[in-house]
Design a protein around this motif. Structure first.
Motif, PDB file in Angstrom:
ATOM      1  N   VAL A 113       3.461  -5.067   4.587  1.00  0.00           N
ATOM      2  CA  VAL A 113       2.216  -5.272   4.840  1.00  0.00           C
ATOM      3  C   VAL A 113       2.285  -6.303   6.100  1.00  0.00           C
ATOM      4  O   VAL A 113       2.856  -7.090   6.201  1.00  0.00           O
ATOM      5  CB  VAL A 113       1.542  -5.863   3.791  1.00  0.00           C
ATOM      6  N   GLN A 114       1.165  -5.898   7.079  1.00  0.00           N
ATOM      7  CA  GLN A 114       0.805  -6.547   8.312  1.00  0.00           C
ATOM      8  C   GLN A 114      -0.589  -7.133   8.246  1.00  0.00           C
ATOM      9  O   GLN A 114      -1.353  -6.304   7.538  1.00  0.00           O
ATOM     10  CB  GLN A 114       1.131  -5.955   9.544  1.00  0.00           C
ATOM     11  N   ALA A 171      -5.507  -5.752   6.432  1.00  0.00           N
ATOM     12  CA  ALA A 171      -4.142  -5.508   6.072  1.00  0.00           C
ATOM     13  C   ALA A 171      -3.853  -4.083   6.397  1.00  0.00           C
ATOM     14  O   ALA A 171      -4.503  -3.103   6.216  1.00  0.00           O
ATOM     15  CB  ALA A 171      -3.752  -5.651   4.455  1.00  0.00           C
ATOM     16  N   SER A 172      -2.400  -3.860   6.773  1.00  0.00           N
ATOM     17  CA  SER A 172      -2.111  -2.499   7.102  1.00  0.00           C
ATOM     18  C   SER A 172      -1.581  -1.889   5.889  1.00  0.00           C
ATOM     19  O   SER A 172      -1.391  -2.619   4.745  1.00  0.00           O
ATOM     20  CB  SER A 172      -1.107  -2.595   8.051  1.00  0.00           C
ATOM     21  N   ASN A 210      -9.256  -2.694   3.261  1.00  0.00           N
ATOM     22  CA  ASN A 210      -7.863  -3.425   3.231  1.00  0.00           C
ATOM     23  C   ASN A 210      -8.325  -4.632   3.883  1.00  0.00           C
ATOM     24  O   ASN A 210      -7.666  -5.128   4.840  1.00  0.00           O
ATOM     25  CB  ASN A 210      -6.965  -2.444   3.937  1.00  0.00           C
ATOM     26  N   THR A 211      -9.281  -5.211   3.377  1.00  0.00           N
ATOM     27  CA  THR A 211      -9.743  -6.685   4.080  1.00  0.00           C
ATOM     28  C   THR A 211     -10.195  -7.630   3.049  1.00  0.00           C
ATOM     29  O   THR A 211     -10.747  -7.186   1.848  1.00  0.00           O
ATOM     30  CB  THR A 211     -10.991  -6.391   4.940  1.00  0.00           C
ATOM     31  N   ALA A 224      -2.599 -14.331   3.153  1.00  0.00           N
ATOM     32  CA  ALA A 224      -1.192 -13.976   2.771  1.00  0.00           C
ATOM     33  C   ALA A 224      -1.346 -13.301   1.635  1.00  0.00           C
ATOM     34  O   ALA A 224      -2.225 -13.253   0.974  1.00  0.00           O
ATOM     35  CB  ALA A 224      -0.428 -15.466   2.397  1.00  0.00           C
ATOM     36  N   ALA A 225      -0.349 -12.574   1.313  1.00  0.00           N
ATOM     37  CA  ALA A 225      -0.274 -11.374   0.478  1.00  0.00           C
ATOM     38  C   ALA A 225       0.816 -11.621  -0.412  1.00  0.00           C
ATOM     39  O   ALA A 225       1.671 -11.819  -0.145  1.00  0.00           O
ATOM     40  CB  ALA A 225      -0.260  -9.904   1.096  1.00  0.00           C
TER      41      ALA A 225
END
Length: 121
Positions: free
Chosen positions: A1-2, A23-24, A76-77, A96-97
């Protein structure tokens, strides 16, 4: 994940900003998300976190009632709405994830590059 954080800037005390973290990948909903910040000369500190679905949130005492974390899994945000900003909120803010979520933990799998928030008095 970026992770790509954005939305920082210069604001006067009492003002508001909304940070975003995009997030990608297609597995965003598999990650709990957190926001952290690091002021000059200080250690990184926890700000807020949100569960995978967004149903549960957790805040540091210093921002409770002023900041709101939310997420849009379709986009994705994750967001951090910051109101009633104070000079002591000045810091670089990081998103952060993590797969395994501890509400006020620091163990995250992926980190964004940070966005600078400066609050003038």
């Amino acid at each position: 994940v970026q992770l790509q954080a954005s939305g920082g800037g210069l604001v006067q005390a009492g003002g508001s900003l909304r940070l975003s973290c995009a997030a990608s990948g297609r597995t965003f909903s598999s990650y709990a998300m957190g926001w952290f910040r690091q002021a000059p000369g200080k250690e990184r500190e926890f700000v807020a976190s949100i569960s995978w679905s967004g149903s549960t949130t957790y805040y540091a005492d210093s921002v409770k009632g002023r900041f709101t974390i939310s997420r849009d899994n379709a986009k994705n945000t994750v967001y951090l709405q910051m109101n009633s900003l104070k000079p002591e909120d000045t810091a670089i803010y990081y998103c952060a994830a993590t797969v395994q979520w501890a509400p006020d933990g620091y163990e995250y799998d992926y980190w964004g590059q940070g966005t600078l928030v400066t609050v003038s008095s």
